[in-house]
Design an enzyme around this catalytic site. Structure first.
Site, mmCIF file in Angstrom:
data_model
loop_
_atom_site.group_PDB
_atom_site.id
_atom_site.type_symbol
_atom_site.label_atom_id
_atom_site.label_comp_id
_atom_site.label_asym_id
_atom_site.label_seq_id
_atom_site.Cartn_x
_atom_site.Cartn_y
_atom_site.Cartn_z
ATOM 1 N N ASP A 152 0.823 -1.202 0.000
ATOM 2 C CA ASP A 152 0.000 0.000 0.000
ATOM 3 C C ASP A 152 0.863 1.261 0.000
ATOM 4 O O ASP A 152 2.032 1.249 0.399
ATOM 5 C CB ASP A 152 -0.877 0.049 1.253
ATOM 6 C CG ASP A 152 -1.880 -1.088 1.339
ATOM 7 O OD1 ASP A 152 -1.791 -2.029 0.529
ATOM 8 O OD2 ASP A 152 -2.753 -1.037 2.224
ATOM 9 N N HIS A 160 3.668 -2.139 3.085
ATOM 10 C CA HIS A 160 3.727 -0.825 2.454
ATOM 11 C C HIS A 160 5.056 -0.618 1.726
ATOM 12 O O HIS A 160 6.103 -1.044 2.220
ATOM 13 C CB HIS A 160 3.571 0.274 3.513
ATOM 14 C CG HIS A 160 2.292 0.196 4.290
ATOM 15 N ND1 HIS A 160 2.115 -0.694 5.341
ATOM 16 C CD2 HIS A 160 1.126 0.882 4.167
ATOM 17 C CE1 HIS A 160 0.881 -0.542 5.824
ATOM 18 N NE2 HIS A 160 0.270 0.392 5.144
#
Length: 384
Positions: free
Chosen positions: A122, A279
């Site tokens: 992400d 992430h």
């Protein structure tokens, strides 16, 4: 050799779908276009919303998008407050709030393939994403990247690199604001601007999305579905790597905590896979990814992006294929697709060779009709 075949086939399903989507998509409509002559190239510029801010809903673009969809019938649920918001106390009846109530409705929360780690990242792209891409390429792994729209327009070449190297693109909104705090119209603006950015730079219309903070309820789902999106959460707190907490949380704590989750999963029946929360936001999160991914491989867990997890041969809204058959054998999947055209086969397999325990069955690809492009590629890989 098996490792190369497995990983190359896994990337092929994304490559073929990407080629199909890009070949049938014209460039996104520009805010300004100028042509110097009939033979001259067209120059296109777009005025994008401010980075990291919720786009205004009174712009011509958003107003046009709102006319394309019918939002009547959306659940009437009050907006939450905060970014991220706190859980309402008492809970709101019939909200189906995943963040606080654990209610996922029909969100995707686990990888449909047994013994598979659905690898997702992400918040990118960022200046540290290329380091992650280099690592994944070296390991012959593909991932799904949930992109922030305002980052896409800042680093379009990185997004193009992700597509070129066989990764899957999905949406993480324009500004990373909690969607339950936004109006229906603001949600449309967040999603459509990100969609437009990715379309402009890659020709791909996104299909999957992840709500920032996992913040999603019945109202947000209603709007997302109207826009053609499929929400993908993650498989519970145990598969949140907590990389986002660094440096407050030490890297060693992140690794040891996630190792326990992997051990628990490896000892289970593994009838379904899992999606993690990771992430590509900075050098810390990218660095720890390179240390926890080998832990999954060492436990013989296949690693794959969302389209492989979900056996989706059309991972973008503008893919021009429709799944007709799917066959699977010990972690290897072959999907035949058609759309009033010559049959196309996208054959994908996990990265069992990375794990050192591949059987002959795991390296076989179920028979299917092959298009001229995919057929030649698959045949060459299998005979090499």
């Amino acid at each position: 050799m098996v490792k190369f075949v497995a990983s190359s086939l896994a990337a092929l399903v994304l490559t073929v779908a990407t080629i199909q989507a890009q070949s049938t998509t014209t460039a996104a409509a520009a805010t300004t276009k100028t042509t110097t002559s009939a033979a001259a190239a067209t120059t296109t510029t777009t005025t994008w919303p401010a980075a990291n801010q919720v786009p205004p809903t009174n712009s011509a673009e958003v107003q046009a998008w709102l006319k394309e969809i019918d939002l009547t019938g959306a659940p009437d649920i009050e907006l939450h407050k905060g970014d991220p918001p706190s859980c309402p106390n008492p809970p709101i009846a019939n909200e189906c709030y995943w963040t606080c109530d654990g209610c996922s409705d029909d969100d995707i929360v686990s990888c449909a393939r047994p013994n598979t780690w659905g690898l997702t990242f992400d918040d990118g792209p960022s200046t540290d994403t290329p380091t992650l891409l280099t690592y994944l390429k070296g390991q012959n792994l593909a991932a799904s990247f949930f992109l922030i729209g305002s980052n896409v327009v800042q680093y379009p070449e990185i997004v193009k690199q992700e597509v070129a190297e066989g990764h899957h693109l999905a949406s993480h909104t324009w500004s990373h604001h909690a969607l339950t705090t936004l109006t229906n119209e603001q949600i449309v603006a967040e999603m459509r601007w990100t969609e437009k950015a990715v379309m402009e730079y890659t020709g791909l219309k996104l299909k999957y999305m992840r709500p920032p903070y996992g913040d999603i309820n019945a109202r947000v789902r209603f709007v997302l579905k109207k826009l053609g999106y499929i929400p993908v959460d993650w498989t519970g707190d145990e598969f949140d790597t907590n990389d986002w907490q660094m440096p407050t949380m030490s890297e060693s704590t992140v690794i040891s905590t996630f190792t326990k989750s992997l051990d628990t999963y490896a000892a289970s029946n593994k009838t379904t896979g899992f999606y993690c929360l990771e992430h590509d936001l900075n050098n810390l999160t990218v660095g720890v990814a390179q240390k926890i991914i080998p832990l999954g491989l060492a436990r013989n867990i296949t690693i794959a992006p969302i389209p492989v997890c979900e056996s989706d041969a059309s991972p973008y809204q503008n893919s021009n294929t429709a799944t007709t058959t799917t066959a699977a054998t010990n972690g290897t999947t072959a999907t035949s697709t058609s759309a009033n055209q010559s049959a196309t086969s996208s054959s994908t397999s996990g990265n069992q060779a990375n794990q050192g325990k591949t059987s002959g069955a795991e390296s076989r690809v179920a028979g299917s009709a092959l298009s001229a492009i995919a057929g030649a590629a698959v045949a060459g890989l299998l005979l090499a």
